[in-house]
Design an enzyme around this catalytic site. Structure first.
Site, PDB file in Angstrom:
ATOM      1  N   ASP A  73      -8.741 -23.551  47.010  1.00  0.00           N
ATOM      2  CA  ASP A  73      -7.873 -25.008  47.313  1.00  0.00           C
ATOM      3  C   ASP A  73      -8.584 -26.333  47.941  1.00  0.00           C
ATOM      4  OD1 ASP A  73      -7.104 -23.082  49.612  1.00  0.00           O
ATOM      5  OD2 ASP A  73      -4.791 -24.170  49.748  1.00  0.00           O
ATOM      6  N   ASP A 100      -9.713 -26.293  51.134  1.00  0.00           N
ATOM      7  CA  ASP A 100      -9.295 -26.816  52.197  1.00  0.00           C
ATOM      8  C   ASP A 100      -9.218 -26.133  53.328  1.00  0.00           C
ATOM      9  OD1 ASP A 100      -7.316 -24.558  51.921  1.00  0.00           O
ATOM     10  OD2 ASP A 100      -5.474 -25.557  52.633  1.00  0.00           O
ATOM     11  N   ASP A 136     -13.107 -22.163  50.246  1.00  0.00           N
ATOM     12  CA  ASP A 136     -11.994 -20.743  49.379  1.00  0.00           C
ATOM     13  C   ASP A 136     -10.849 -22.124  48.541  1.00  0.00           C
ATOM     14  OD1 ASP A 136     -10.556 -23.430  50.630  1.00  0.00           O
ATOM     15  OD2 ASP A 136      -8.783 -21.834  51.316  1.00  0.00           O
ATOM     16  N   SER A 192      -4.847 -20.452  47.047  1.00  0.00           N
ATOM     17  CA  SER A 192      -5.332 -20.469  47.921  1.00  0.00           C
ATOM     18  C   SER A 192      -6.575 -19.495  47.354  1.00  0.00           C
ATOM     19  CB  SER A 192      -4.902 -20.264  49.575  1.00  0.00           C
ATOM     20  OG  SER A 192      -5.892 -20.270  50.488  1.00  0.00           O
TER      21      SER A 192
END
Length: 482
Positions: free
Chosen positions: A261, A263, A259, A105
């Site tokens: 990743d 999501d 961010d 992340s």
């Protein structure tokens, strides 16, 4: 006696995350893959696992090792290549297969991790299988972190590749139609993360979809897991500075930050001001309530316990059924499914949708915000103000050596000073002095799962009250000789 390694330092409440290769090595990834297949996939009748990865350099080797572990159990692996975490959830849902996303992340480049899910993007957390995965993986490694036994001798699974990016983009476009909104200029900060891949596909024409009435101004779209411009963590105000400046400089209508990743999605208004995730939760929640009402249903909305009081106040006034949960995506996802909730939101900018297998997707939340903004004539700052009636502190961390003792001291002080306040321990400690009471305020203290920190969130009816409560609680938390 063979010394078994302790993986509890990297397999936490929601996922796997650690420094590569010291904590998360290919050997550990292989053990986790074998354990996931043996403890979760095979017992539930699964025959394949979908695997994706973000832009980190360590990803390919870890994916290869994980795939070896999965296939050793006779389970096939479907690699979807570079993707966002919600792209992996889309693949898990649309293919009805368990999934593994290799990402850390927003963490720095030296980290990587694994987010696991069951078929249909259903969560795997400590209480829903992750503890069993950890225990089994530990038994597959020796004290030096190497495999303790030979590969399985049965029929191995196969590894194949599938590209789902175009289907992912078309699916999201089908959930929220923004083709008829007024023209909008949108600055997007991908932070060198996976939004650099997904934004051109969903908001542009890279996936072969028709153009939208959007002028997208890209910031840091180059996929680079070293994060050369700033950390891919928009929750930290310093990482929004470039986006805020670009929105003003380009006279844009809105800014979006994702961010690493991709999501989570954060929103900036036309003046460069950050729009709180709670305001986004309320805005998207109202849209979903309207849609449920049009279908003759009462909407159920999930929110965690540190979102703004504006969320239950505004959405409750719209006759939604509100369910309050602990912080954390595995808890939210489980509650979403159990309650058949149409939408859920967190203070950390995770947004969950029934139409997306109850999973979180920042891109779908962004489409909702663009639809709301482009469907009327007011600027985003005016629109967001409607959903931001209270003053909040944001999350404040304090280093402590005895978190339980500090929380108890704060509880004693506040129950003595405000006997009418309500105290609950759903997640940490929340003290509420609100309904029918003056002054109106609440605060929550939660201990970090990974660090010696206490996290404080305060909200009040106005800024003066918020500042007083914030400072009073911090003085108790940070008192010496605890």
């Amino acid at each position: 006696m063979v010394r078994v390694p302790d993986l509890s330092n990297i397999i936490k409440a929601y996922d796997v995350r650690g420094v590569v290769p010291d904590e998360l090595s290919p050997a550990v990834a292989r053990a986790v893959g074998e354990a996931f297949a043996a403890a979760v996939v095979v017992p539930e009748g699964g025959a394949r696992v979908v695997v994706g990865q973000d832009m980190r350099d360590s990803g390919p080797a870890l994916v290869e090792a994980f795939a070896e572990g999965v296939t050793s159990q006779g389970v096939d692996v479907v690699r979807i290549g570079s993707c966002s975490t919600d792209g992996l959830y889309f693949a898990s849902g649309s293919l009805d297969a368990p999934g593994a996303m290799f990402t850390a992340s927003h963490n720095p480049a030296r980290y990587n991790g694994i987010k696991l899910c069951r078929a249909g993007a259903r969560p795997v957390g400590q209480e829903t299988g992750l503890a069993q995965v950890r225990e089994l993986a530990e038994g597959l490694l020796d004290g030096a972190g190497q495999a303790t036994r030979a590969p399985q001798t049965g029929q191995a699974g196969q590894v194949g590749d599938v590209d789902v990016l175009g289907e992912y983009a078309a699916f999201l476009r089908g959930l929220v139609d923004i083709s008829g909104v007024r023209p909008l200029k949108v600055v997007v900060d991908a932070g060198n993360g996976m939004a650099g891949l997904t934004v051109p596909a969903v908001l542009g024409t890279a996936a072969g979809l028709p153009g939208l009435p959007l002028e997208v101004v890209p910031l840091y779209f180059e996929l680079d897991g070293t994060f050369p411009n700033h950390e891919a963590n928009p929750l930290e105000p310093a990482n929004l500075v470039d986006l805020q400046a670009a929105v003003v400089a380009h006279e844009a209508d809105i800014g979006l930050a994702f961010d690493g990743d991709a999501d989570r999605c954060f929103v900036v208004d036309e003046r460069g001001g950050a729009v709180s995730p709670s305001a986004v939760t309320a805005l998207v929640g109202m849209r979903e309530i309207d849609r449920e009402r049009a279908a003759g249903r009462t909407a159920t909305i999930i929110h965690n316990l540190i979102t703004s009081r504006a969320v239950p106040d505004l959405l409750g006034a719209a006759e939604a059924r509100l369910v309050r949960t602990r912080v954390g995506h595995s808890f939210i996802k489980q509650s979403m499914a159990e309650q058949d909730a149409v939408f859920g939101g967190e203070h950390s900018a995770h947004y969950y949708f029934r139409d997306f297998w109850f999973a979180d997707t920042g891109m779908l939340a962004a489409l909702h915000v663009l639809a709301a903004l482009g469907g009327q004539s007011h600027p985003l700052s005016a629109l967001a103000e409607m959903y931001t009636p209270y003053s909040a502190s944001g999350e404040i961390n304090s280093t402590v050596t005895d978190a339980a003792g500090v929380v108890e001291r704060v509880r004693e002080a506040y129950t003595r000073a405000y006997p009418e306040a309500v105290v609950d321990t759903l997640d940490g400690m929340t003290v509420t002095h609100w309904d029918g009471l003056h002054p109106q305020w609440w605060f929550n203290l939660r201990a970090s799962n990974t660090e010696p920190l206490l996290r404080l969130n305060v909200e009040a009816a106005d800024e003066d009250i918020m500042i007083k409560v914030r400072d009073d609680v911090l003085s108790l938390v940070r008192e010496e000789n605890v």
